[in-house]
Design a protein around this motif. Structure first.
Motif, PDB file in Angstrom:
ATOM      1  N   GLU A  35      -1.139  35.374  17.914  1.00  0.00           N
ATOM      2  CA  GLU A  35      -1.032  33.913  17.941  1.00  0.00           C
ATOM      3  C   GLU A  35      -1.117  33.374  19.366  1.00  0.00           C
ATOM      4  OE1 GLU A  35       2.182  32.326  15.670  1.00  0.00           O
ATOM      5  OE2 GLU A  35       1.441  33.219  13.818  1.00  0.00           O
ATOM      6  N   ASP A  36      -0.494  34.087  20.309  1.00  0.00           N
ATOM      7  CA  ASP A  36      -0.592  33.675  21.715  1.00  0.00           C
ATOM      8  C   ASP A  36      -2.032  33.736  22.200  1.00  0.00           C
ATOM      9  OD1 ASP A  36       2.124  33.305  21.772  1.00  0.00           O
ATOM     10  OD2 ASP A  36       2.556  35.188  22.830  1.00  0.00           O
ATOM     11  N   LEU A  37      -2.742  34.801  21.824  1.00  0.00           N
ATOM     12  CA  LEU A  37      -4.143  34.940  22.233  1.00  0.00           C
ATOM     13  C   LEU A  37      -5.008  33.823  21.661  1.00  0.00           C
ATOM     14  CD1 LEU A  37      -4.600  38.802  21.860  1.00  0.00           C
ATOM     15  CD2 LEU A  37      -4.504  37.502  23.991  1.00  0.00           C
ATOM     16  N   VAL A  38      -4.788  33.487  20.402  1.00  0.00           N
ATOM     17  CA  VAL A  38      -5.570  32.415  19.775  1.00  0.00           C
ATOM     18  C   VAL A  38      -5.255  31.083  20.444  1.00  0.00           C
ATOM     19  CG1 VAL A  38      -5.929  31.114  17.641  1.00  0.00           C
ATOM     20  CG2 VAL A  38      -5.873  33.598  17.589  1.00  0.00           C
ATOM     21  N   GLN A  39      -3.988  30.856  20.745  1.00  0.00           N
ATOM     22  CA  GLN A  39      -3.622  29.609  21.410  1.00  0.00           C
ATOM     23  C   GLN A  39      -4.295  29.519  22.781  1.00  0.00           C
ATOM     24  OE1 GLN A  39       0.574  29.089  21.981  1.00  0.00           O
ATOM     25  NE2 GLN A  39       0.350  27.010  22.708  1.00  0.00           N
ATOM     26  N   THR A  40      -4.261  30.599  23.531  1.00  0.00           N
ATOM     27  CA  THR A  40      -4.917  30.614  24.842  1.00  0.00           C
ATOM     28  C   THR A  40      -6.416  30.398  24.696  1.00  0.00           C
ATOM     29  OG1 THR A  40      -3.223  32.129  25.664  1.00  0.00           O
ATOM     30  CG2 THR A  40      -5.251  31.978  26.937  1.00  0.00           C
ATOM     31  N   THR A  41      -7.003  31.033  23.690  1.00  0.00           N
ATOM     32  CA  THR A  41      -8.432  30.874  23.425  1.00  0.00           C
ATOM     33  C   THR A  41      -8.777  29.418  23.137  1.00  0.00           C
ATOM     34  OG1 THR A  41      -8.610  33.118  22.565  1.00  0.00           O
ATOM     35  CG2 THR A  41     -10.318  31.559  21.892  1.00  0.00           C
ATOM     36  N   LEU A  42      -7.999  28.784  22.274  1.00  0.00           N
ATOM     37  CA  LEU A  42      -8.279  27.393  21.920  1.00  0.00           C
ATOM     38  C   LEU A  42      -8.078  26.454  23.112  1.00  0.00           C
ATOM     39  CD1 LEU A  42      -6.807  27.224  18.313  1.00  0.00           C
ATOM     40  CD2 LEU A  42      -9.219  27.305  18.990  1.00  0.00           C
ATOM     41  N   ILE A  43      -7.100  26.744  23.946  1.00  0.00           N
ATOM     42  CA  ILE A  43      -6.892  25.921  25.140  1.00  0.00           C
ATOM     43  C   ILE A  43      -8.095  26.038  26.075  1.00  0.00           C
ATOM     44  CG2 ILE A  43      -5.543  25.739  27.275  1.00  0.00           C
ATOM     45  CD1 ILE A  43      -3.061  26.457  25.536  1.00  0.00           C
ATOM     46  N   LYS A  44      -8.542  27.267  26.308  1.00  0.00           N
ATOM     47  CA  LYS A  44      -9.693  27.467  27.189  1.00  0.00           C
ATOM     48  C   LYS A  44     -10.951  26.843  26.595  1.00  0.00           C
ATOM     49  CE  LYS A  44      -8.023  31.495  29.604  1.00  0.00           C
ATOM     50  NZ  LYS A  44      -8.320  32.804  30.132  1.00  0.00           N
ATOM     51  N   LEU A  45     -11.115  26.944  25.292  1.00  0.00           N
ATOM     52  CA  LEU A  45     -12.283  26.356  24.638  1.00  0.00           C
ATOM     53  C   LEU A  45     -12.227  24.832  24.692  1.00  0.00           C
ATOM     54  CD1 LEU A  45     -14.872  26.868  23.055  1.00  0.00           C
ATOM     55  CD2 LEU A  45     -13.488  26.923  20.970  1.00  0.00           C
ATOM     56  N   TYR A  46     -11.043  24.270  24.537  1.00  0.00           N
ATOM     57  CA  TYR A  46     -10.898  22.815  24.586  1.00  0.00           C
ATOM     58  C   TYR A  46     -11.330  22.258  25.942  1.00  0.00           C
ATOM     59  CZ  TYR A  46      -8.848  18.176  24.123  1.00  0.00           C
ATOM     60  OH  TYR A  46      -8.662  16.808  24.070  1.00  0.00           O
ATOM     61  N   ARG A  47     -11.013  23.002  26.986  1.00  0.00           N
ATOM     62  CA  ARG A  47     -11.366  22.547  28.336  1.00  0.00           C
ATOM     63  C   ARG A  47     -12.871  22.401  28.543  1.00  0.00           C
ATOM     64  NH1 ARG A  47      -7.323  26.609  31.462  1.00  0.00           N
ATOM     65  NH2 ARG A  47      -5.399  25.496  30.987  1.00  0.00           N
ATOM     66  N   VAL A  48     -13.656  23.205  27.852  1.00  0.00           N
ATOM     67  CA  VAL A  48     -15.115  23.177  28.028  1.00  0.00           C
ATOM     68  C   VAL A  48     -15.842  22.715  26.768  1.00  0.00           C
ATOM     69  CG1 VAL A  48     -15.098  24.948  29.814  1.00  0.00           C
ATOM     70  CG2 VAL A  48     -15.351  25.622  27.423  1.00  0.00           C
ATOM     71  N   TRP A  49     -15.110  22.127  25.832  1.00  0.00           N
ATOM     72  CA  TRP A  49     -15.684  21.774  24.542  1.00  0.00           C
ATOM     73  C   TRP A  49     -16.877  20.828  24.665  1.00  0.00           C
ATOM     74  CZ3 TRP A  49     -15.715  23.819  19.986  1.00  0.00           C
ATOM     75  CH2 TRP A  49     -16.188  23.085  18.901  1.00  0.00           C
ATOM     76  N   SER A  50     -16.800  19.857  25.544  1.00  0.00           N
ATOM     77  CA  SER A  50     -17.886  18.879  25.629  1.00  0.00           C
ATOM     78  C   SER A  50     -19.214  19.542  25.985  1.00  0.00           C
ATOM     79  CB  SER A  50     -17.547  17.776  26.632  1.00  0.00           C
ATOM     80  OG  SER A  50     -17.298  18.336  27.899  1.00  0.00           O
ATOM     81  N   LYS A  51     -19.192  20.607  26.794  1.00  0.00           N
ATOM     82  CA  LYS A  51     -20.424  21.340  27.116  1.00  0.00           C
ATOM     83  C   LYS A  51     -20.732  22.401  26.062  1.00  0.00           C
ATOM     84  CE  LYS A  51     -19.153  22.392  31.338  1.00  0.00           C
ATOM     85  NZ  LYS A  51     -19.150  23.044  32.650  1.00  0.00           N
ATOM     86  N   ALA A  52     -19.708  23.076  25.573  1.00  0.00           N
ATOM     87  CA  ALA A  52     -19.912  24.233  24.687  1.00  0.00           C
ATOM     88  C   ALA A  52     -20.516  23.845  23.341  1.00  0.00           C
ATOM     89  CB  ALA A  52     -18.598  24.966  24.471  1.00  0.00           C
ATOM     90  N   HIS A  53     -20.036  22.783  22.729  1.00  0.00           N
ATOM     91  CA  HIS A  53     -20.516  22.472  21.381  1.00  0.00           C
ATOM     92  C   HIS A  53     -21.886  21.795  21.365  1.00  0.00           C
ATOM     93  CE1 HIS A  53     -19.299  18.263  21.838  1.00  0.00           C
ATOM     94  NE2 HIS A  53     -19.870  18.015  20.679  1.00  0.00           N
ATOM     95  N   ARG A  54     -22.334  21.296  22.508  1.00  0.00           N
ATOM     96  CA  ARG A  54     -23.677  20.710  22.562  1.00  0.00           C
ATOM     97  C   ARG A  54     -24.753  21.767  22.389  1.00  0.00           C
ATOM     98  NH1 ARG A  54     -23.075  17.809  27.864  1.00  0.00           N
ATOM     99  NH2 ARG A  54     -21.117  16.791  27.418  1.00  0.00           N
ATOM    100  N   GLY A  55     -24.463  22.991  22.782  1.00  0.00           N
ATOM    101  CA  GLY A  55     -25.444  24.077  22.710  1.00  0.00           C
ATOM    102  C   GLY A  55     -25.585  24.671  21.321  1.00  0.00           C
TER     103      GLY A  55
END
Length: 175
Positions: A35-55
């Motif tokens: 659960e900690d790993l998933v939370q960290t993953t989602l936090i890191k993904l949220y930080r770059v979401w605007s660039k990441a999901h456009r691709g």
């Protein structure tokens, strides 16, 4: 981040959290750490979401973040010194019960015997059913490395499972 991007991230997180937790658990063998790993993953993904999901789809990107977070967690010196000989007192929840998640104790124990890289390739390749090319992209290595690590991991799993079968039959004979 725009409200639309925020909403798309929330939708992604709702749809993929269970799958990411299962993958994290298969990697680390501990629901709390998963659960900690998933939370960290989602936090890191949220930080770059605007660039990441456009691709396009970000499934592989989220898996890559998850595996890297797990590798980073393995490298922490305090993790090696920590002794886990007791159980956390809690009521078993269907969300954290391996049997409820469709995972056998034998699988989790066998995966724990693999090296981190072998475990990552086996989990991504066979538990997440990803093709070799996608596993290579997630791990940031060549397809040949994925194939060799998977082969070594499967050989090690066979040895562990054979050992578990021998122990189980010896226990049954002693009864």
């Amino acid at each position: 981040m725009t409200p639309d991007e925020d909403a798309s991230f929330r939708e992604f997180a709702r749809a993929k959290t269970v799958q990411l937790r299962r993958t994290a658990y298969l990697l680390c063998g501990d629901w709390h750490l998963a659960e900690d790993l998933v939370q960290t993953t989602l936090i890191k993904l949220y930080r770059v979401w605007s660039k990441a999901h456009r691709g396009g789809p970000v499934d592989n990107y989220s898996r890559r973040i998850l595996v890297r977070c797990w590798f980073d967690e393995q490298r922490k010196p305090w993790r090696r010194k920590e002794k886990r000989d007791g159980q956390v007192p809690e009521v078993v929840d269907a969300r954290v019960d391996p049997a409820a998640a469709g995972l056998s104790d034998h699988l989790v124990k066998a995966l724990a015997e693999l090296t981190p890289r072998q475990r990552a390739t086996v989990v991504l390749r066979y538990c997440n059913d990803l093709p070799v090319a996608e596993v290579a992209a997630v791990l940031g290595c060549s397809e040949g490395t994925v194939k060799s690590q998977t082969a070594r991991g499967l050989d090690a799993l066979r040895a562990v499972v054979t050992g578990l079968d021998v122990q189980a039959s010896a226990t049954e004979r002693s009864r």
